[in-house]
Design a protein around this motif. Structure first.
Motif, PDB file in Angstrom:
ATOM      1  N   ALA A 168       0.868  -1.374   0.014  1.00  0.00           N
ATOM      2  CA  ALA A 168       0.119   0.036   0.008  1.00  0.00           C
ATOM      3  C   ALA A 168       0.860   1.052  -0.044  1.00  0.00           C
ATOM      4  N   MET A 169       0.378   2.433  -0.215  1.00  0.00           N
ATOM      5  CA  MET A 169       1.009   3.620   0.184  1.00  0.00           C
ATOM      6  C   MET A 169       0.614   4.001   1.744  1.00  0.00           C
ATOM      7  N   TYR A 170       1.847   4.383   2.139  1.00  0.00           N
ATOM      8  CA  TYR A 170       1.718   4.485   3.748  1.00  0.00           C
ATOM      9  C   TYR A 170       2.259   6.032   3.901  1.00  0.00           C
ATOM     10  N   PHE A 171       1.317   6.860   4.685  1.00  0.00           N
ATOM     11  CA  PHE A 171       1.378   7.948   5.126  1.00  0.00           C
ATOM     12  C   PHE A 171       1.462   8.426   6.401  1.00  0.00           C
ATOM     13  N   CYS A 172       2.402   9.324   6.747  1.00  0.00           N
ATOM     14  CA  CYS A 172       2.746   9.606   8.033  1.00  0.00           C
ATOM     15  C   CYS A 172       2.031  11.143   8.213  1.00  0.00           C
ATOM     16  N   ALA A 173       1.516  11.236   9.601  1.00  0.00           N
ATOM     17  CA  ALA A 173       0.732  12.358   9.608  1.00  0.00           C
ATOM     18  C   ALA A 173       0.998  13.013  11.150  1.00  0.00           C
ATOM     19  N   TYR A 174       0.941  14.414  11.135  1.00  0.00           N
ATOM     20  CA  TYR A 174       1.063  15.087  12.247  1.00  0.00           C
ATOM     21  C   TYR A 174      -0.260  15.777  12.809  1.00  0.00           C
ATOM     22  N   ARG A 175      -0.590  15.799  14.110  1.00  0.00           N
ATOM     23  CA  ARG A 175      -1.893  16.736  14.424  1.00  0.00           C
ATOM     24  C   ARG A 175      -1.321  17.734  15.630  1.00  0.00           C
ATOM     25  N   SER A 176      -1.507  18.576  15.582  1.00  0.00           N
ATOM     26  CA  SER A 176      -1.342  19.482  16.926  1.00  0.00           C
ATOM     27  C   SER A 176      -2.380  19.044  18.002  1.00  0.00           C
ATOM     28  N   SER A 177      -1.970  19.380  19.021  1.00  0.00           N
ATOM     29  CA  SER A 177      -2.638  19.252  20.330  1.00  0.00           C
ATOM     30  C   SER A 177      -3.355  20.631  20.662  1.00  0.00           C
ATOM     31  N   SER A 178      -3.002  21.752  20.198  1.00  0.00           N
ATOM     32  CA  SER A 178      -3.253  22.999  20.444  1.00  0.00           C
ATOM     33  C   SER A 178      -4.889  23.169  19.913  1.00  0.00           C
ATOM     34  N   PHE A 179      -5.627  24.075  20.639  1.00  0.00           N
ATOM     35  CA  PHE A 179      -7.016  24.094  20.133  1.00  0.00           C
ATOM     36  C   PHE A 179      -7.165  24.606  18.715  1.00  0.00           C
ATOM     37  N   GLN A 180      -6.471  25.502  18.428  1.00  0.00           N
ATOM     38  CA  GLN A 180      -6.407  26.233  17.161  1.00  0.00           C
ATOM     39  C   GLN A 180      -5.996  25.225  15.957  1.00  0.00           C
ATOM     40  N   GLY A 181      -5.087  24.391  16.057  1.00  0.00           N
ATOM     41  CA  GLY A 181      -4.485  23.531  15.181  1.00  0.00           C
ATOM     42  C   GLY A 181      -5.327  22.060  15.240  1.00  0.00           C
ATOM     43  N   ALA A 182      -5.734  21.899  16.169  1.00  0.00           N
ATOM     44  CA  ALA A 182      -6.185  20.103  16.525  1.00  0.00           C
ATOM     45  C   ALA A 182      -6.931  19.553  15.263  1.00  0.00           C
ATOM     46  N   GLN A 183      -7.657  20.438  14.414  1.00  0.00           N
ATOM     47  CA  GLN A 183      -8.712  19.580  13.628  1.00  0.00           C
ATOM     48  C   GLN A 183      -8.001  19.318  12.420  1.00  0.00           C
ATOM     49  N   LYS A 184      -6.925  19.653  12.002  1.00  0.00           N
ATOM     50  CA  LYS A 184      -6.333  19.235  10.778  1.00  0.00           C
ATOM     51  C   LYS A 184      -5.133  18.236  10.868  1.00  0.00           C
ATOM     52  N   LEU A 185      -5.148  17.401  10.011  1.00  0.00           N
ATOM     53  CA  LEU A 185      -3.985  16.466   9.958  1.00  0.00           C
ATOM     54  C   LEU A 185      -2.837  17.031   8.911  1.00  0.00           C
ATOM     55  N   VAL A 186      -1.782  16.944   9.121  1.00  0.00           N
ATOM     56  CA  VAL A 186      -0.534  17.512   7.917  1.00  0.00           C
ATOM     57  C   VAL A 186       0.188  16.131   7.592  1.00  0.00           C
ATOM     58  N   PHE A 187       0.087  15.881   6.249  1.00  0.00           N
ATOM     59  CA  PHE A 187       0.481  14.539   5.605  1.00  0.00           C
ATOM     60  C   PHE A 187       1.625  14.633   5.030  1.00  0.00           C
ATOM     61  N   GLY A 188       2.651  13.613   5.175  1.00  0.00           N
ATOM     62  CA  GLY A 188       3.598  13.659   4.345  1.00  0.00           C
ATOM     63  C   GLY A 188       3.291  13.085   2.953  1.00  0.00           C
ATOM     64  N   GLN A 189       4.276  13.149   1.954  1.00  0.00           N
ATOM     65  CA  GLN A 189       4.294  12.618   0.462  1.00  0.00           C
ATOM     66  C   GLN A 189       3.733  11.024   0.537  1.00  0.00           C
ATOM     67  N   GLY A 190       4.043  10.538   1.466  1.00  0.00           N
ATOM     68  CA  GLY A 190       3.769   9.009   1.169  1.00  0.00           C
ATOM     69  C   GLY A 190       4.892   8.231   0.736  1.00  0.00           C
ATOM     70  N   THR A 191       4.922   6.864   1.108  1.00  0.00           N
ATOM     71  CA  THR A 191       5.836   5.725   0.641  1.00  0.00           C
ATOM     72  C   THR A 191       4.973   4.858   0.342  1.00  0.00           C
ATOM     73  N   ARG A 192       5.310   4.426  -1.014  1.00  0.00           N
ATOM     74  CA  ARG A 192       4.700   2.940  -1.812  1.00  0.00           C
ATOM     75  C   ARG A 192       5.607   1.938  -1.333  1.00  0.00           C
ATOM     76  N   LEU A 193       4.856   1.033  -0.962  1.00  0.00           N
ATOM     77  CA  LEU A 193       5.519  -0.216  -0.061  1.00  0.00           C
ATOM     78  C   LEU A 193       5.019  -1.350  -0.980  1.00  0.00           C
ATOM     79  N   THR A 194       5.890  -2.017  -1.420  1.00  0.00           N
ATOM     80  CA  THR A 194       5.746  -3.288  -2.409  1.00  0.00           C
ATOM     81  C   THR A 194       6.230  -4.317  -1.657  1.00  0.00           C
ATOM     82  N   ILE A 195       5.461  -5.614  -1.552  1.00  0.00           N
ATOM     83  CA  ILE A 195       5.939  -6.827  -0.894  1.00  0.00           C
ATOM     84  C   ILE A 195       6.142  -7.832  -2.053  1.00  0.00           C
ATOM     85  N   ASN A 196       7.404  -8.225  -1.917  1.00  0.00           N
ATOM     86  CA  ASN A 196       7.759  -9.411  -2.917  1.00  0.00           C
ATOM     87  C   ASN A 196       7.669 -10.651  -2.342  1.00  0.00           C
ATOM     88  N   PRO A 197       6.687 -11.521  -3.079  1.00  0.00           N
ATOM     89  CA  PRO A 197       6.417 -12.791  -2.614  1.00  0.00           C
ATOM     90  C   PRO A 197       7.786 -13.920  -2.501  1.00  0.00           C
TER      91      PRO A 197
END
Lengths: 117, 114
Positions: free
Chosen positions: A88-117
């Motif tokens: 899958a694509m894996y995304f790292c995300a940040y969320r503030s705990s301050s009242f003002q910023g707590a509602q939005k997630l800030v995402f990274g660009q993602g890493t595409r993970l491939t599993i080889n059988p």
């Protein structure tokens, strides 16, 4: 403003092996939340694991664990015993705990993970 | 116990048309968030709404985009006079409270502008 960086656009791993996905972030806050989300081809965003910054203990969910280094602002995800369904694509995300910023997630660009059988 | 429901799943519009994307939050959730995902990128916050109120629209483009969450019915993200650059996946998420511990995401609407 907070930023999240994932420096690995793609990663691959052999089935049953262990893989680590990297994430760094930038913030001036001391309290916040960090997340890893998985996005398979179905496009559904699935929460994999979360970490509260005030907790020193690294979060673990079955085969998924994190290495949270607060001083280094690093939050890597380790997947043990990789399975084909982990592909899958894996995304790292940040969320503030301050009242003002707590509602939005800030995402990274993602890493595409491939599993080889 | 249905999750966050978004429809349509796919939407094709010609340049200049209007696009309406719908989101029904999880039962008991009164907070809705919209995100946009451009190809090969992460999700970008657009707007946060509660019933009948826009709380934070700092991520919304200034023109052509609007969002609402009426007292009854789903939340609507509306894009007027669509352009090719609006092609993206639009995700809705919901949470039960203001400082929600986490969101539940819908499966997204993929908008294609031709």
């Amino acid at each position: 403003a907070q930023t999240v960086t994932q420096s690995q656009p793609e990663m691959s791993v052999q089935e049953a092996e262990t893989v680590t996905l990297s994430c760094t972030y930038d913030t001036s806050e001391s309290d916040y939340y960090l997340f890893w989300y998985k996005q398979p081809p179905s496009r559904q965003m699935i929460l994999v694991i979360r970490q509260e910054a005030y907790k020193q203990q690294n979060a673990t969910e079955n085969r998924f664990s994190v290495n949270f280094q607060k001083a280094a602002k690093s939050f890597s995800l380790k997947i043990s015993d990789s399975q084909l369904g982990d592909a899958a694509m894996y995304f790292c995300a940040y969320r503030s705990s301050s009242f003002q910023g707590a509602q939005k997630l800030v995402f990274g660009q993602g890493t595409r993970l491939t599993i080889n059988p | 116990n249905a999750g966050v429901m978004q429809n349509p799943r796919h939407l094709v519009r010609r340049r200049g048309q209007e696009a309406r994307l719908r989101c029904s939050p999880m039962k008991g959730h009164s907070h809705v968030y919209w995100y946009r995902q451009l190809p090969e990128e992460g999700l970008k916050f657009m707007v946060y709404l509660q019933k009948e109120n826009i709380i934070d629209e700092s991520g919304m483009p200034k023109e052509r985009f609007s969002a609402e969450f009426p007292k009854e019915g789903p939340s609507i993200l509306r894009i007027q006079q669509v352009v090719r650059g609006d092609s993206a996946a639009y995700f809705c998420a919901s949470s039960p409270g203001r400082i929600g511990y986490g969101y539940t995401f819908g499966s997204g609407t993929r908008l294609t502008v031709v």
